[in-house]
Write a protein that holds these residues in place. Structure first.
Motif, PDB file in Angstrom:
ATOM      1  N   ARG A 299       0.818  -1.230   0.000  1.00 48.42           N
ATOM      2  CA  ARG A 299       0.000   0.000   0.000  1.00 48.42           C
ATOM      3  C   ARG A 299       0.840   1.264   0.000  1.00 48.42           C
ATOM      4  O   ARG A 299       0.467   2.263  -0.588  1.00 48.42           O
ATOM      5  CB  ARG A 299      -0.937   0.013   1.210  1.00 48.42           C
ATOM      6  CG  ARG A 299      -1.995  -1.073   1.201  1.00 48.42           C
ATOM      7  CD  ARG A 299      -3.166  -0.795   0.269  1.00 48.42           C
ATOM      8  NE  ARG A 299      -3.861   0.428   0.546  1.00 48.42           N
ATOM      9  CZ  ARG A 299      -4.811   0.590   1.459  1.00 48.42           C
ATOM     10  NH1 ARG A 299      -5.184  -0.427   2.215  1.00 48.42           N
ATOM     11  NH2 ARG A 299      -5.392   1.757   1.616  1.00 48.42           N
TER      12      ARG A 299
ATOM     13  N   TRP B  80       2.250   1.745  16.159  1.00 50.46           N
ATOM     14  CA  TRP B  80       0.916   1.524  15.592  1.00 50.46           C
ATOM     15  C   TRP B  80       0.758   0.111  15.048  1.00 50.46           C
ATOM     16  O   TRP B  80       1.724  -0.569  14.712  1.00 50.46           O
ATOM     17  CB  TRP B  80       0.659   2.501  14.457  1.00 50.46           C
ATOM     18  CG  TRP B  80       0.613   3.936  14.849  1.00 50.46           C
ATOM     19  CD1 TRP B  80       0.380   4.469  16.078  1.00 50.46           C
ATOM     20  CD2 TRP B  80       0.794   5.049  13.965  1.00 50.46           C
ATOM     21  NE1 TRP B  80       0.402   5.839  16.024  1.00 50.46           N
ATOM     22  CE2 TRP B  80       0.655   6.223  14.728  1.00 50.46           C
ATOM     23  CE3 TRP B  80       1.061   5.170  12.613  1.00 50.46           C
ATOM     24  CZ2 TRP B  80       0.776   7.493  14.184  1.00 50.46           C
ATOM     25  CZ3 TRP B  80       1.188   6.427  12.061  1.00 50.46           C
ATOM     26  CH2 TRP B  80       1.037   7.576  12.845  1.00 50.46           C
TER      27      TRP B  80
ATOM     28  N   LYS C 186      -2.775  -1.801  10.422  1.00 48.65           N
ATOM     29  CA  LYS C 186      -3.887  -1.008   9.881  1.00 48.65           C
ATOM     30  C   LYS C 186      -3.658   0.481  10.101  1.00 48.65           C
ATOM     31  O   LYS C 186      -3.872   1.288   9.206  1.00 48.65           O
ATOM     32  CB  LYS C 186      -5.215  -1.446  10.498  1.00 48.65           C
ATOM     33  CG  LYS C 186      -6.414  -0.675   9.952  1.00 48.65           C
ATOM     34  CD  LYS C 186      -7.707  -1.180  10.532  1.00 48.65           C
ATOM     35  CE  LYS C 186      -8.943  -0.507  10.053  1.00 48.65           C
ATOM     36  NZ  LYS C 186      -8.877   0.727   9.352  1.00 48.65           N
ATOM     37  N   GLU C 187      -3.227   0.850  11.307  1.00 50.49           N
ATOM     38  CA  GLU C 187      -2.959   2.266  11.590  1.00 50.49           C
ATOM     39  C   GLU C 187      -1.818   2.796  10.721  1.00 50.49           C
ATOM     40  O   GLU C 187      -1.888   3.925  10.223  1.00 50.49           O
ATOM     41  CB  GLU C 187      -2.611   2.456  13.069  1.00 50.49           C
ATOM     42  CG  GLU C 187      -3.790   2.265  14.005  1.00 50.49           C
ATOM     43  CD  GLU C 187      -3.378   2.233  15.465  1.00 50.49           C
ATOM     44  OE1 GLU C 187      -3.994   2.972  16.254  1.00 50.49           O
ATOM     45  OE2 GLU C 187      -2.444   1.469  15.821  1.00 50.49           O
TER      46      GLU C 187
ATOM     47  N   ILE D  68      -0.928   1.798   7.742  1.00 49.60           N
ATOM     48  CA  ILE D  68      -1.450   1.980   6.387  1.00 49.60           C
ATOM     49  C   ILE D  68      -2.394   3.177   6.326  1.00 49.60           C
ATOM     50  O   ILE D  68      -2.234   4.075   5.492  1.00 49.60           O
ATOM     51  CB  ILE D  68      -2.169   0.702   5.897  1.00 49.60           C
ATOM     52  CG1 ILE D  68      -1.152  -0.422   5.681  1.00 49.60           C
ATOM     53  CG2 ILE D  68      -2.955   0.988   4.612  1.00 49.60           C
ATOM     54  CD1 ILE D  68      -1.773  -1.783   5.445  1.00 49.60           C
ATOM     55  N   ASP D  69      -3.380   3.204   7.208  1.00 56.84           N
ATOM     56  CA  ASP D  69      -4.414   4.248   7.147  1.00 56.84           C
ATOM     57  C   ASP D  69      -3.851   5.648   7.379  1.00 56.84           C
ATOM     58  O   ASP D  69      -4.151   6.582   6.633  1.00 56.84           O
ATOM     59  CB  ASP D  69      -5.517   3.974   8.169  1.00 56.84           C
ATOM     60  CG  ASP D  69      -6.361   2.757   7.832  1.00 56.84           C
ATOM     61  OD1 ASP D  69      -6.238   2.226   6.704  1.00 56.84           O
ATOM     62  OD2 ASP D  69      -7.140   2.322   8.705  1.00 56.84           O
ATOM     63  N   LEU D  70      -3.029   5.804   8.404  1.00 54.77           N
ATOM     64  CA  LEU D  70      -2.537   7.143   8.735  1.00 54.77           C
ATOM     65  C   LEU D  70      -1.492   7.634   7.736  1.00 54.77           C
ATOM     66  O   LEU D  70      -1.492   8.811   7.370  1.00 54.77           O
ATOM     67  CB  LEU D  70      -2.021   7.172  10.166  1.00 54.77           C
ATOM     68  CG  LEU D  70      -3.133   6.970  11.200  1.00 54.77           C
ATOM     69  CD1 LEU D  70      -2.578   6.710  12.585  1.00 54.77           C
ATOM     70  CD2 LEU D  70      -4.087   8.157  11.223  1.00 54.77           C
TER      71      LEU D  70
ATOM     72  N   THR E 171      -1.407   6.774   4.588  1.00 59.03           N
ATOM     73  CA  THR E 171      -2.195   7.083   3.395  1.00 59.03           C
ATOM     74  C   THR E 171      -2.872   8.437   3.537  1.00 59.03           C
ATOM     75  O   THR E 171      -2.862   9.254   2.602  1.00 59.03           O
ATOM     76  CB  THR E 171      -3.234   5.970   3.140  1.00 59.03           C
ATOM     77  OG1 THR E 171      -2.537   4.729   2.941  1.00 59.03           O
ATOM     78  CG2 THR E 171      -4.078   6.272   1.915  1.00 59.03           C
ATOM     79  N   GLN E 172      -3.430   8.703   4.701  1.00 57.42           N
ATOM     80  CA  GLN E 172      -4.068   9.998   4.940  1.00 57.42           C
ATOM     81  C   GLN E 172      -3.054  11.139   4.811  1.00 57.42           C
ATOM     82  O   GLN E 172      -3.312  12.133   4.132  1.00 57.42           O
ATOM     83  CB  GLN E 172      -4.706  10.029   6.325  1.00 57.42           C
ATOM     84  CG  GLN E 172      -5.331  11.378   6.649  1.00 57.42           C
ATOM     85  CD  GLN E 172      -5.883  11.441   8.059  1.00 57.42           C
ATOM     86  OE1 GLN E 172      -5.833  10.471   8.812  1.00 57.42           O
ATOM     87  NE2 GLN E 172      -6.400  12.587   8.420  1.00 57.42           N
TER      88      GLN E 172
ATOM     89  N   ASP F 216      -4.181  13.433   1.575  1.00 59.70           N
ATOM     90  CA  ASP F 216      -5.188  14.404   1.973  1.00 59.70           C
ATOM     91  C   ASP F 216      -4.828  15.779   1.420  1.00 59.70           C
ATOM     92  O   ASP F 216      -3.743  16.306   1.685  1.00 59.70           O
ATOM     93  CB  ASP F 216      -5.282  14.450   3.505  1.00 59.70           C
ATOM     94  CG  ASP F 216      -6.394  15.352   3.991  1.00 59.70           C
ATOM     95  OD1 ASP F 216      -6.230  16.593   3.917  1.00 59.70           O
ATOM     96  OD2 ASP F 216      -7.414  14.820   4.465  1.00 59.70           O
TER      97      ASP F 216
END
Length: 146
Positions: free
Chosen positions: A30, A59, A62-63, A65-67, A69-70, A74
């Protein structure tokens, strides 16, 4: 090894169940960035560690990857800060500052950096994940990385 070290340093450490290599590989897929060996090894023992009143010491997959990516995609964040493409955030101090590895062309690990959310400063703070965990647990309090 990781859990023993962290338990010695943080009385309130909470460990999530271990992540699989398949889950950790999702970070690389990712984020198009290699997960440093020491972080991969820790995630194999605990898929995230929280301590210091819930702050994200390390983290979960998932954190991560998600953070990341954000931060990278963003539009509002992009207007305020330099690019985050070269960083892989993996933890935070609970007050907005994030801890990261820097991507180098060689894939070499140069230690842990802090990103200051108020100044957009990116600064080296530890030579390794172990060093980061030890320094963070030291007696300097929240400002240990300044």
């Amino acid at each position: 090894m990781w859990k023993d070290l962290i338990r010695e340093l943080y009385e309130d450490a909470e460990f999530a169940p271990a992540a699989s290599d398949t889950e950790i590989d999702q970070v690389e897929g990712r984020l198009d960035q290699t997960v440093p060996n020491e972080l991969r090894d820790l995630l194999r023992h605990a898929n995230g560690v929280h301590a210091e009143w819930g702050a994200g010491l390390v983290w979960s997959v998932k954190e991560i990857i998600d953070l990341n990516t954000q931060f990278r995609h963003d539009a509002e964040i992009a207007e305020l800060y330099m690019s985050f493409e070269q960083l892989m955030f993996f933890g935070d101090n609970g007050g907005g500052d994030q801890f990261a590895y820097v991507r180098l062309p060689s894939g070499q690990n140069t230690g842990v950096y802090v990103w200051d959310h108020e100044t957009d400063d990116r600064k080296w703070v530890a030579s390794s994940l172990t060093d980061y965990l030890q320094r963070r647990a030291g007696t300097e309090g929240d400002g240990w990385f300044r």
